[in-house]
Design an enzyme around this catalytic site. Sequence first.
Site, PDB file in Angstrom:
ATOM      1  N   CYS A 171       0.828  -1.210   0.000  1.00  0.00           N
ATOM      2  CA  CYS A 171       0.000   0.000   0.000  1.00  0.00           C
ATOM      3  C   CYS A 171       0.863   1.260   0.000  1.00  0.00           C
ATOM      4  O   CYS A 171       1.750   1.414   0.848  1.00  0.00           O
ATOM      5  CB  CYS A 171      -0.914  -0.002   1.227  1.00  0.00           C
ATOM      6  SG  CYS A 171      -2.021   1.422   1.296  1.00  0.00           S
TER       7      CYS A 171
ATOM      8  N   CYS B 146      -7.106   0.719  -1.443  1.00  0.00           N
ATOM      9  CA  CYS B 146      -6.828  -0.014  -0.206  1.00  0.00           C
ATOM     10  C   CYS B 146      -6.644  -1.486  -0.567  1.00  0.00           C
ATOM     11  O   CYS B 146      -7.612  -2.162  -0.919  1.00  0.00           O
ATOM     12  CB  CYS B 146      -7.973   0.153   0.800  1.00  0.00           C
ATOM     13  SG  CYS B 146      -7.734  -0.805   2.316  1.00  0.00           S
TER      14      CYS B 146
ATOM     15  N   GLN C  89     -18.449 -10.072  10.760  1.00  0.00           N
ATOM     16  CA  GLN C  89     -17.026 -10.310  10.546  1.00  0.00           C
ATOM     17  C   GLN C  89     -16.619  -9.748   9.183  1.00  0.00           C
ATOM     18  O   GLN C  89     -17.304  -9.964   8.182  1.00  0.00           O
ATOM     19  CB  GLN C  89     -16.717 -11.806  10.606  1.00  0.00           C
ATOM     20  CG  GLN C  89     -16.981 -12.446  11.956  1.00  0.00           C
ATOM     21  CD  GLN C  89     -15.942 -12.065  13.009  1.00  0.00           C
ATOM     22  OE1 GLN C  89     -15.036 -11.278  12.764  1.00  0.00           O
ATOM     23  NE2 GLN C  89     -16.076 -12.638  14.193  1.00  0.00           N
TER      24      GLN C  89
ATOM     25  N   PHE D 235     -23.474 -13.908  22.792  1.00  0.00           N
ATOM     26  CA  PHE D 235     -22.947 -12.849  21.919  1.00  0.00           C
ATOM     27  C   PHE D 235     -23.196 -13.250  20.462  1.00  0.00           C
ATOM     28  O   PHE D 235     -22.296 -13.235  19.633  1.00  0.00           O
ATOM     29  CB  PHE D 235     -21.449 -12.611  22.163  1.00  0.00           C
ATOM     30  CG  PHE D 235     -21.081 -12.418  23.615  1.00  0.00           C
ATOM     31  CD1 PHE D 235     -21.134 -11.167  24.211  1.00  0.00           C
ATOM     32  CD2 PHE D 235     -20.684 -13.502  24.394  1.00  0.00           C
ATOM     33  CE1 PHE D 235     -20.790 -10.993  25.547  1.00  0.00           C
ATOM     34  CE2 PHE D 235     -20.335 -13.339  25.724  1.00  0.00           C
ATOM     35  CZ  PHE D 235     -20.398 -12.080  26.302  1.00  0.00           C
TER      36      PHE D 235
ATOM     37  N   GLU E 196     -27.983 -12.031  22.688  1.00  0.00           N
ATOM     38  CA  GLU E 196     -27.222 -10.886  22.186  1.00  0.00           C
ATOM     39  C   GLU E 196     -27.603  -9.639  22.975  1.00  0.00           C
ATOM     40  O   GLU E 196     -28.739  -9.507  23.437  1.00  0.00           O
ATOM     41  CB  GLU E 196     -27.519 -10.684  20.690  1.00  0.00           C
ATOM     42  CG  GLU E 196     -27.040  -9.390  20.069  1.00  0.00           C
ATOM     43  CD  GLU E 196     -25.540  -9.165  20.204  1.00  0.00           C
ATOM     44  OE1 GLU E 196     -25.151  -8.031  20.525  1.00  0.00           O
ATOM     45  OE2 GLU E 196     -24.767 -10.129  20.010  1.00  0.00           O
TER      46      GLU E 196
ATOM     47  N   ASP F 211     -18.766 -15.836  21.416  1.00  0.00           N
ATOM     48  CA  ASP F 211     -18.020 -15.000  20.478  1.00  0.00           C
ATOM     49  C   ASP F 211     -18.127 -13.545  20.942  1.00  0.00           C
ATOM     50  O   ASP F 211     -18.780 -12.721  20.293  1.00  0.00           O
ATOM     51  CB  ASP F 211     -18.574 -15.163  19.058  1.00  0.00           C
ATOM     52  CG  ASP F 211     -17.778 -14.374  18.027  1.00  0.00           C
ATOM     53  OD1 ASP F 211     -16.646 -13.961  18.342  1.00  0.00           O
ATOM     54  OD2 ASP F 211     -18.302 -14.162  16.915  1.00  0.00           O
TER      55      ASP F 211
ATOM     56  N   CYS G 120     -11.452 -12.235  19.682  1.00  0.00           N
ATOM     57  CA  CYS G 120     -10.659 -11.288  18.893  1.00  0.00           C
ATOM     58  C   CYS G 120      -9.614 -10.604  19.763  1.00  0.00           C
ATOM     59  O   CYS G 120      -8.959  -9.660  19.325  1.00  0.00           O
ATOM     60  CB  CYS G 120     -11.567 -10.242  18.239  1.00  0.00           C
ATOM     61  SG  CYS G 120     -12.529  -9.269  19.416  1.00  0.00           S
TER      62      CYS G 120
END
Length: 454
Positions: free
Chosen positions: A83, A174, A287, A316, A337, A384, A410
């Site tokens: 980039c 990008c 995601q 979640f 959730e 998650d 994550c």
Amino acid sequence: MAQFFQAKPNKSKQLSTKLSLSVTQLDHLGAGIAQHQGKVVFIPGVLPGETATVQFVEQKKSYSKAKLIAIELASAHRVKPHCPHYYECGGCDLQHMDTQAQREHKQTTLVDLMSKSSIASAIETDVVAAPIVGDGWHYRRRARLATLFDQNTRRLQLGFRAANSNKIVSIQQCPVLAESLSALITPFAVNLNQLKARSSLGHVELTQADNGNFAVLRVTKVLPASDIRWLTGFAEKHQINLLLQDDAGQLTQLYPLLQTDDAVTLPYYHLAQESVRCSFTPGNFVQVNGAINQSMVDQAIAWLDPQPGERILDLFCGVGNFSLPLALKAAEVVAVEGVPEMVQQAKQNAIDNKLDNVTFYHADLSADLSTQPWLGKIDKLLLDPARAGAFESLQWLQKMQPKKVVYVSCNPASLARDSSVLLANGYRIAKVGLVDMFPQTHHIEAMVLFELDK
């Protein structure tokens, strides 16, 4: 010698002397680690095995931070970033490292973080799963471009934020964004600057879905009719679904025209070999790496190994990313959730997919869950959570008593912390593996399978 930074005179304070340091490893945020006078030095932009000229920017009692001035001895894993905006944009921070070396670093970091946490017992080699990997470039199906209106030039700037700054870096492309979305950046920048109300525009959210490309333009006031016509023509030319979003979050579809006034076309993606369709509202979480997400969902279901007659809890759950494919396999799926709008969308997704064995609930999963109607004995659990983790939810393990737990994370730091709760409750780590959701960045997605020790 590769030059990376030309120091400018600083009259307000004396900068530290430049010095040469040898880099031994990377930390979990992708910064290089060196030693100087008994202290750890963190240096972004360097790789293990390199010698670099650096300059301190921050010194604490136990560590220092330095900026890279030049590479004296380069690593074999150093590559030229794809980039042209890499050294300004804050989106990626590992493009200077070849993709395979990135994956090996992330896998090692994941295992080390968990082994060094309170879970202590070393992760055995045979439980480390092969990483889930995909294309290292053009993988992002979603991005939010920031805007900045210059009162002096009357021009609107479109791009990404610089690292650790509110400054907007104008970009023309990008290389981690889906090619069809990357190709829209320059046309968008040109066309938005033709609008009369360009000073009232906020961010632009781009999404590549299975039913086309979507763009959501944030507006702070009602646009004049001439701007609406211009935007509609732009969307028609580029064949994108174009929506406006006002201060209240209300969405209005400009193109293509709707038959009714009370709905918008929602983006969707497929899962479970295209047998499940998952719709979502722009702005809600999904995601960003579609191909990796499909593989991740498949692996989570394989690790859980749902059987007929079992009751499976998905915490979640979002709009049903795991819940809907699980419902194809299990007798009963309960999904929870914390965002009400996502719960409503998940319910609609279940209806659209003709799945009547999955039930969605709204609940604050960081609060007291003792009165929740869904809390009780389950066979298996899937989590998650966001970066903060699931520590509070796991305090109810004794009441749930799942035989298996699949934890998708994550943030390996919160994953390691939460793993200690599971291990303290009699679980063992059966599998742990990297999910390479974010190539060219330091971010680590992981999946761990816990099984109840008998």
